[in-house]
Design an enzyme around this catalytic site. Structure first.
Site, mmCIF file in Angstrom:
data_model
loop_
_atom_site.group_PDB
_atom_site.id
_atom_site.type_symbol
_atom_site.label_atom_id
_atom_site.label_comp_id
_atom_site.label_asym_id
_atom_site.label_seq_id
_atom_site.Cartn_x
_atom_site.Cartn_y
_atom_site.Cartn_z
ATOM 1 C CB SER A 1 -0.843 0.156 1.106
ATOM 2 O OG SER A 1 -1.386 1.255 1.284
ATOM 3 C CE1 TYR B 1 -4.360 -2.558 5.141
ATOM 4 C CE2 TYR B 1 -3.378 -0.347 4.690
ATOM 5 C CZ TYR B 1 -3.921 -1.419 4.423
ATOM 6 O OH TYR B 1 -4.003 -1.427 2.841
HETATM 7 N N1 NAP Z 1 -8.802 -0.502 -1.676
HETATM 8 C C1 NAP Z 1 -7.910 0.359 -1.073
HETATM 9 O O1 NAP Z 1 -7.998 1.663 -1.125
HETATM 10 C C2 NAP Z 1 -6.505 -0.406 -0.949
HETATM 11 C C3 NAP Z 1 -5.314 0.495 -0.859
HETATM 12 C C4 NAP Z 1 -4.056 0.080 -0.766
HETATM 13 C C5 NAP Z 1 -3.854 -1.465 -0.384
HETATM 14 N N2 NAP Z 1 -4.801 -2.322 -0.669
HETATM 15 C C6 NAP Z 1 -4.998 -3.701 -0.503
HETATM 16 O O2 NAP Z 1 -5.305 -4.344 -1.566
HETATM 17 C C7 NAP Z 1 -5.566 -5.683 -1.131
HETATM 18 C C8 NAP Z 1 -6.957 -6.085 -1.717
HETATM 19 O O3 NAP Z 1 -7.927 -4.985 -1.167
HETATM 20 P P1 NAP Z 1 -9.124 -4.709 -1.859
HETATM 21 O O4 NAP Z 1 -9.196 -3.275 -1.815
HETATM 22 O O5 NAP Z 1 -9.289 -5.513 -2.951
HETATM 23 O O6 NAP Z 1 -10.448 -4.945 -0.891
HETATM 24 P P2 NAP Z 1 -11.639 -5.875 -0.923
HETATM 25 O O7 NAP Z 1 -12.591 -5.607 -1.997
HETATM 26 O O8 NAP Z 1 -12.190 -5.750 0.432
HETATM 27 O O9 NAP Z 1 -11.101 -7.417 -0.975
HETATM 28 C C9 NAP Z 1 -10.444 -8.076 -0.033
HETATM 29 C C10 NAP Z 1 -10.415 -9.697 -0.503
HETATM 30 O O10 NAP Z 1 -9.747 -10.328 0.471
HETATM 31 C C11 NAP Z 1 -10.545 -11.322 0.994
HETATM 32 N N3 NAP Z 1 -10.238 -11.752 2.608
HETATM 33 C C12 NAP Z 1 -10.137 -10.492 3.446
HETATM 34 N N4 NAP Z 1 -9.726 -11.310 4.491
HETATM 35 C C13 NAP Z 1 -9.714 -12.519 4.300
HETATM 36 C C14 NAP Z 1 -9.420 -13.840 5.297
HETATM 37 N N5 NAP Z 1 -9.129 -13.777 6.423
HETATM 38 N N6 NAP Z 1 -9.496 -14.890 4.482
HETATM 39 C C15 NAP Z 1 -9.642 -15.086 3.232
HETATM 40 N N7 NAP Z 1 -9.674 -13.873 2.344
HETATM 41 C C16 NAP Z 1 -9.786 -12.778 2.797
HETATM 42 C C17 NAP Z 1 -11.910 -10.485 1.057
HETATM 43 O O11 NAP Z 1 -12.855 -11.690 1.189
HETATM 44 P P3 NAP Z 1 -13.968 -11.212 2.136
HETATM 45 O O12 NAP Z 1 -15.050 -10.344 1.430
HETATM 46 O O13 NAP Z 1 -14.630 -12.682 2.705
HETATM 47 O O14 NAP Z 1 -13.650 -10.408 3.348
HETATM 48 C C18 NAP Z 1 -11.907 -9.898 -0.479
HETATM 49 O O15 NAP Z 1 -12.142 -11.283 -1.358
HETATM 50 C C19 NAP Z 1 -5.554 -5.932 0.379
HETATM 51 O O16 NAP Z 1 -4.196 -6.285 0.690
HETATM 52 C C20 NAP Z 1 -5.271 -4.334 0.811
HETATM 53 O O17 NAP Z 1 -4.841 -3.953 1.988
HETATM 54 C C21 NAP Z 1 -6.027 -1.803 -0.764
#
Ligand code: NAP
Length: 262
Positions: free
Chosen positions: A138, A151
């Protein structure tokens, strides 16, 4: 074609990665928590693209998650060529008030599980003289963030771990990339209740755009992907501004404003 294992594929960036790799004709192993959503995703991808999709449903913050995945890979006799360590979530707020159980789950998922998965898949990649690993960090990997302390610390680990592996793996054919997105329009902000914060009001990227930037760089084996000019500027600022000023800016950016009602 390569076998690609992606974690956290049922929404957001992981979902966009799954579709990109399917479009490019790679076979997929999708690992997420929600079995129903995974089955629907498997059926959609296999119908729309000429690829084989396997699924593993488990909570990746649980102690036995790595065993479940290893057992499935052994049963299917699949060697993973490309790993996308993406699953993640956030727990925001002043550290004194946040939920410790969630924070420990986050440490398990972002640090312990991600490390175990690389440990488990790396030997085979080295043996095959080919592998690609993308760990999702991130912009918070660079900025120790007040009101998001655990985080940002887990994401700093991801960056440090990945950079160190890059140095170890030269000449093995295995390349490690860290993807450092900024605010991205996924379920992430809503789940952490920061969807109304200034951070998610400006220069928010679509997950497909993040993946479009990341995919070619990952395949070329680049060390770092920071998608978007604004996010690159943030990272640059983190290197030149004093911590006290960065702290003030970050607190303002993270503050969740109540939704205005008429
Ligand atoms: N969106 C942002 O602004 C942002 C910015 C920087 C970095 N990131 C990083 O990008 C990555 C993806 O996030 P995203 O933005 O795509 O969020 P998201 O839409 O919430 O997707 C996260 C995914 O991870 C799964 N997940 C979470 N906890 C889990 C667990 N304990 N076991 C199995 N699966 C799990 C979720 O499933 P469930 O729905 O079942 O929880 C979902 O499929 C993360 O590492 C996040 O830290 C995101």
């Amino acid at each position: 074609m390569s076998n690609v294992l992606i974690t956290g594929t049922t929404s957001g960036i992981g979902k966009a990665f799954a579709e990109k790799f399917a479009q490019k004709g790679h076979n997929l192993i999708l690992v997420s928590r929600n079995a129903e959503k995974l089955q629907a995703q498997q059926s959609y991808l296999q119908t729309h693209f000429d690829v084989n999709v396997k699924i593993v449903a488990c909570d990746l913050s649980a102690e036995n998650a790595i065993m479940e995945i290893q057992n499935k890979l052994n049963e299917w006799q699949i060697a993973v060529d490309i790993l996308i360590n993406n699953a993640g979530f956030n727990e925001c707020g002043a550290f004194v008030d946040t939920d410790l159980t969630k924070e420990l789950e986050m440490i398990n998922l972002h640090i312990s599980f991600a490390t175990k998965l690389v440990k488990s898949l790396l030997p085979n990649m080295i043996k095959n003289h080919y592998g690609r690993i993308l760990n999702v960090g991130s912009t918070g990997s660079y900025i120790a963030s007040p009101t998001d302390a655990v985080y940002s610390a887990t994401k700093a680990y991801i960056l440090s771990f990945s950079n160190a592996l890059c140095g170890e793996l030269t000449k093995t054919g295995v390349k490690v990339t860290t993807l450092c997105p900024g605010a991205t329009k996924t379920e992430f902000a809503q789940k952490a209740n920061i969807q109304n914060s200034p951070l998610f009001k400006f220069a928010v990227m679509k997950p497909e755009k993040v993946v479009k930037k990341a995919y070619p760089k990952l395949m070329k084996g680049k060390r770092l992907v920071i998608p978007g000019v604004y996010n690159k500027m943030l990272v640059l600022c983190s290197k030149i501004l004093p911590v006290r000023l960065l702290n003030k800016i970050t607190i303002r950016m993270m503050k969740n404003k109540p939704i205005k009602t008429k």
